[in-house]
Design a protein around this motif. Structure first.
Motif, PDB file in Angstrom:
ATOM      1  N   UNK A  15       0.815  -1.226   0.000  1.00 17.38           N
ATOM      2  CA  UNK A  15       0.000   0.000   0.000  1.00 17.38           C
ATOM      3  C   UNK A  15       0.840   1.264   0.000  1.00 17.38           C
ATOM      4  N   UNK A  16       2.152   1.123   0.256  1.00 17.94           N
ATOM      5  CA  UNK A  16       3.015   2.306   0.343  1.00 17.94           C
ATOM      6  C   UNK A  16       3.535   2.656  -1.048  1.00 17.94           C
ATOM      7  N   UNK A  17       3.773   3.925  -1.332  1.00 22.69           N
ATOM      8  CA  UNK A  17       4.340   4.433  -2.588  1.00 22.69           C
ATOM      9  C   UNK A  17       5.683   5.061  -2.294  1.00 22.69           C
ATOM     10  N   UNK A  18       6.628   4.877  -3.279  1.00 25.28           N
ATOM     11  CA  UNK A  18       7.979   5.423  -3.121  1.00 25.28           C
ATOM     12  C   UNK A  18       7.967   6.873  -3.540  1.00 25.28           C
ATOM     13  N   UNK A  19       8.464   7.699  -2.691  1.00 22.27           N
ATOM     14  CA  UNK A  19       8.519   9.110  -3.014  1.00 22.27           C
ATOM     15  C   UNK A  19       9.639   9.425  -3.985  1.00 22.27           C
ATOM     16  N   UNK A  20       9.581  10.566  -4.616  1.00 19.90           N
ATOM     17  CA  UNK A  20      10.581  10.994  -5.583  1.00 19.90           C
ATOM     18  C   UNK A  20      11.307  12.224  -5.066  1.00 19.90           C
ATOM     19  N   UNK A  21      12.546  12.334  -5.529  1.00 18.48           N
ATOM     20  CA  UNK A  21      13.379  13.485  -5.144  1.00 18.48           C
ATOM     21  C   UNK A  21      13.917  14.105  -6.411  1.00 18.48           C
ATOM     22  N   UNK A  22      14.377  15.295  -6.311  1.00 18.03           N
ATOM     23  CA  UNK A  22      14.937  16.002  -7.457  1.00 18.03           C
ATOM     24  C   UNK A  22      16.412  15.667  -7.598  1.00 18.03           C
ATOM     25  N   UNK A  23      16.844  15.515  -8.861  1.00 20.52           N
ATOM     26  CA  UNK A  23      18.267  15.259  -9.146  1.00 20.52           C
ATOM     27  C   UNK A  23      19.080  16.461  -8.701  1.00 20.52           C
ATOM     28  N   UNK A  24      20.195  16.189  -8.055  1.00 19.17           N
ATOM     29  CA  UNK A  24      21.004  17.281  -7.534  1.00 19.17           C
ATOM     30  C   UNK A  24      21.717  18.074  -8.618  1.00 19.17           C
ATOM     31  N   UNK A  25      21.709  17.565  -9.851  1.00 18.54           N
ATOM     32  CA  UNK A  25      22.386  18.267 -10.947  1.00 18.54           C
ATOM     33  C   UNK A  25      21.398  18.994 -11.854  1.00 18.54           C
ATOM     34  N   UNK A  26      20.378  18.256 -12.331  1.00 14.42           N
ATOM     35  CA  UNK A  26      19.467  18.847 -13.308  1.00 14.42           C
ATOM     36  C   UNK A  26      18.064  19.092 -12.769  1.00 14.42           C
ATOM     37  N   UNK A  27      17.715  18.555 -11.581  1.00 16.18           N
ATOM     38  CA  UNK A  27      16.415  18.787 -10.984  1.00 16.18           C
ATOM     39  C   UNK A  27      15.317  17.891 -11.464  1.00 16.18           C
ATOM     40  N   UNK A  28      15.607  16.882 -12.245  1.00 17.89           N
ATOM     41  CA  UNK A  28      14.597  15.952 -12.721  1.00 17.89           C
ATOM     42  C   UNK A  28      14.170  15.047 -11.567  1.00 17.89           C
ATOM     43  N   UNK A  32      14.694   7.973  -5.205  1.00 18.40           N
ATOM     44  CA  UNK A  32      15.875   8.277  -4.379  1.00 18.40           C
ATOM     45  C   UNK A  32      16.925   7.168  -4.468  1.00 18.40           C
ATOM     46  N   UNK A  33      18.181   7.566  -4.529  1.00 17.19           N
ATOM     47  CA  UNK A  33      19.308   6.632  -4.517  1.00 17.19           C
ATOM     48  C   UNK A  33      20.415   7.217  -3.654  1.00 17.19           C
ATOM     49  N   UNK A  34      21.532   6.482  -3.598  1.00 17.67           N
ATOM     50  CA  UNK A  34      22.595   6.888  -2.681  1.00 17.67           C
ATOM     51  C   UNK A  34      23.266   8.189  -3.085  1.00 17.67           C
ATOM     52  N   UNK A  35      23.205   8.545  -4.352  1.00 22.45           N
ATOM     53  CA  UNK A  35      23.860   9.797  -4.806  1.00 22.45           C
ATOM     54  C   UNK A  35      22.841  10.841  -5.215  1.00 22.45           C
ATOM     55  N   UNK A  36      21.530  10.494  -5.216  1.00 22.84           N
ATOM     56  CA  UNK A  36      20.482  11.428  -5.604  1.00 22.84           C
ATOM     57  C   UNK A  36      20.807  12.101  -6.939  1.00 22.84           C
ATOM     58  N   UNK A  37      21.166  11.249  -7.920  1.00 21.39           N
ATOM     59  CA  UNK A  37      21.564  11.766  -9.224  1.00 21.39           C
ATOM     60  C   UNK A  37      20.951  10.876 -10.288  1.00 21.39           C
ATOM     61  N   UNK A  38      20.474  11.453 -11.387  1.00 25.53           N
ATOM     62  CA  UNK A  38      19.875  10.677 -12.465  1.00 25.53           C
ATOM     63  C   UNK A  38      20.965   9.991 -13.285  1.00 25.53           C
ATOM     64  N   UNK A  39      20.500   9.053 -14.156  1.00 24.71           N
ATOM     65  CA  UNK A  39      21.470   8.282 -14.932  1.00 24.71           C
ATOM     66  C   UNK A  39      22.266   9.134 -15.892  1.00 24.71           C
ATOM     67  N   UNK A  40      21.619  10.118 -16.539  1.00 21.49           N
ATOM     68  CA  UNK A  40      22.330  10.955 -17.504  1.00 21.49           C
ATOM     69  C   UNK A  40      23.416  11.774 -16.843  1.00 21.49           C
ATOM     70  N   UNK A  41      23.108  12.354 -15.715  1.00 20.96           N
ATOM     71  CA  UNK A  41      24.114  13.149 -15.010  1.00 20.96           C
ATOM     72  C   UNK A  41      25.233  12.271 -14.450  1.00 20.96           C
ATOM     73  N   UNK A  42      24.857  11.039 -14.005  1.00 27.73           N
ATOM     74  CA  UNK A  42      25.880  10.139 -13.477  1.00 27.73           C
ATOM     75  C   UNK A  42      26.851   9.718 -14.576  1.00 27.73           C
ATOM     76  N   UNK A  43      26.322   9.467 -15.797  1.00 30.40           N
ATOM     77  CA  UNK A  43      27.208   9.087 -16.906  1.00 30.40           C
ATOM     78  C   UNK A  43      28.114  10.228 -17.310  1.00 30.40           C
ATOM     79  N   UNK A  44      27.587  11.459 -17.208  1.00 27.41           N
ATOM     80  CA  UNK A  44      28.423  12.605 -17.598  1.00 27.41           C
ATOM     81  C   UNK A  44      29.572  12.854 -16.626  1.00 27.41           C
ATOM     82  N   UNK A  45      29.414  12.396 -15.402  1.00 22.36           N
ATOM     83  CA  UNK A  45      30.457  12.656 -14.396  1.00 22.36           C
ATOM     84  C   UNK A  45      31.380  11.457 -14.199  1.00 22.36           C
TER      85      UNK A  45
END
Length: 518
Positions: A15-28, A32-45
């Motif tokens: 019954x629970x839903x996973x909340x979403x957070x904004x990417x620390x680089x682009x705001x998408x 939530x993950x350990x670095x709070x970063x989307x895949x595109x930004x993670x690949x760029x870095x």
């Protein structure tokens, strides 16, 4: 490219839903993950392929089509095979230590491009628990490099093992027979070099096993004995390794076809009390002897010969030409008890002969000689024989014999017209040494002896069955154009080769390229 994220949750229910957070680089908005970063930004870095080379080199030996596997090995592999893929991955193993290899596959390239492309998929953990997966292509360029074995083979002076074949006879017709056996069975295929010498022929090999294989083949086709020797080339005291050169000295029995030999008394008795003066009929894996006065035959094994050797009384130069005056067949010959095998092919006859240069001389009486060639000889024929009465022989066994047991003349063979035989010969033989000879220099005597070897093949069907003779199409066409019926069959041996015994040479010719050039 994929990003695998490890999400730790204290408790979870449907019954629970996973909340979403904004990417620390682009705001998408992302989960939530350990670095709070989307895949595109993670690949760029982060680039997990950093430090992995995109190009490499493979070394291929163009002579044996093997690839170099460091540090010293060479492996045979086909294009896009698992063996070649393992070689490519071994080249990249040092740079793939810090990543995990997930998949590897070939990317198609042109066969003659000298390029091999491999698509790799790797994974690596980055930024505290995040696993990143990425695919990329590594291109291998193929360079030519000669392996050690091919380099030694190209160097004509290099050899690891040598087989020296020798025959202590003035006329080495047995070596011509050995040459045809080697060509038929390809027993010399791995030889790095073949060198004719005046006393025989030398075979050079890069491996000791190949030399032993040739010696085993020689033992199966000829009565021989051999000696083995090795020479130390180098020695490494640190690794305790030795480098040797190996030599096999092979000696063939010094007896050839049509040689008159004198057997020791005990050996002659063991063959069924045959006469001591006999004629060599054939040399194959055994020495076949025939008694021209009783038609008894005996096969001397190589072990028997070397244990109790005997010598030849004459060579072809010592044979005398005789003219046949009369032939009388011998019937109902009484042989002793315990006699050996009697030839059914030959017929015993008493032949009266005179020397060819004394024909017509009334002061010279014909000499009677018992011969095994009664099925071939007729009055007026010419034969070659060995005149023992007037011969200067140095043989202790012959000197110890009684005079009554020594024949005056031993008829060896009938003489046919060599010119007509050569003109009618519609076959040919291959040679082991191109534009050369297996028994040294191409002298006149050697050429004549090789011609005599061809004549022996025409007279002996059993010998022809063990070798390959090839059709001479040019000669066959000329014989068809000049076909005549005037040839007398008695002027040729009765066992002349037929077309069914002859093989066609392999002729590889590109018809399409020939038509295009025309």
């Amino acid at each position: 490219l994929y990003v695998f994220i490890n999400v730790r949750m204290e408790s979870f229910s449907p019954s629970m839903t996973v909340g979403r957070v904004a990417c620390c680089e682009c705001g998408v908005a992302i989960e939530p993950n350990s670095v709070n970063m989307c895949g595109a930004c993670l690949r760029s870095r982060v680039d997990i392929t950093e430090g992995i080379t995109r190009t490499s080199t493979l070394y291929l030996c163009k002579f044996c089509n093997r690839y170099f596997v460091p540090p010293t090995a060479w492996m045979r592999a086909e294009l896009e095979s698992k063996e070649l893929l393992s070689i490519c991955l071994k080249k990249l193993k040092p740079v793939l230590i810090k990543v995990r290899l997930v998949d590897a596959a070939f990317v198609w390239t042109e066969e003659h491009s000298k390029r091999v492309k491999v698509k790799l998929t790797i994974q690596k953990e980055v930024l505290s628990g995040t696993i990143l997966q990425q695919s990329f292509i590594v291109e291998f360029s193929i360079h030519s490099q000669m392996c050690d074995e091919c380099r030694r083979a190209e160097n004509k002076d290099f050899w690891r093992a040598c087989v020296q074949v020798r025959q202590r006879a003035e006329f080495k017709k047995t070596l011509f027979y050995l040459e045809q056996l080697l060509l038929k069975h390809s027993a010399h295929g791995n030889a790095t070099g073949v060198k004719p010498v005046p006393t025989g022929i030398d075979f050079f090999y890069g491996k000791l096993q190949d030399a032993r294989r040739l010696v085993d083949f020689l033992q199966s086709v000829l009565p021989i004995k051999y000696h083995y020797a090795q020479e130390l080339v180098s020695h490494d005291t640190k690794s305790n390794t030795y480098d040797y050169k190996h030599t096999f000295c092979v000696e063939i029995v010094p007896i050839c076809r049509d040689n008159v030999v004198c057997l020791p008394k005990q050996l002659a008795q063991s063959f069924g009390n045959m006469n001591q003066v006999v004629l060599c009929q054939r040399v194959s894996n055994v020495v076949s002897l025939i008694d021209p006065r009783t038609l008894q035959m005996a096969d001397v094994q190589g072990i028997t010969f070397w244990r109790d050797p005997f010598e030849s009384l004459c060579n072809p130069k010592m044979l005398t030409s005789y003219y046949v005056m009369d032939v009388e067949l011998v019937e109902d010959l009484k042989r002793g008890v315990g006699h050996g095998f009697v030839s059914k092919k030959h017929i015993l006859a008493d032949v009266w002969v005179v020397r060819s240069d004394q024909v017509g001389n009334s002061a010279v009486d014909p000499v009677c000689s018992r011969s095994h060639l009664g099925h071939l000889l007729q009055p007026g024929d010419t034969v070659l024989g060995f005149d023992i009465r007037n011969a200067n022989t140095n043989n202790t066994v012959l000197d110890s014999m009684k005079e009554d047991d020594i024949p005056d003349i031993v008829i060896v063979r009938k003489v046919f017209d060599r010119t007509k035989r050569s003109a009618k010969r519609a076959w040919k033989l291959k040679r082991l040494v191109v534009d050369g000879n297996i028994v040294g220099r191409e002298t006149g005597s050697v050429v004549d002896e090789f011609e005599r070897f061809k004549e022996e093949l025409e007279e002996d069907q059993e010998m022809r069955e063990k070798i390959n003779i090839y059709r001479d199409h040019d000669k066959i066409e000329r014989l068809k154009q000049n076909a005549t019926t005037d040839d007398d069959e008695s002027e040729f041996p009765p066992e002349m080769p037929s077309l069914s015994e002859m093989l066609d040479e392999l002729n590889i010719e590109d018809v399409e390229m020939k038509e295009a050039s025309e």
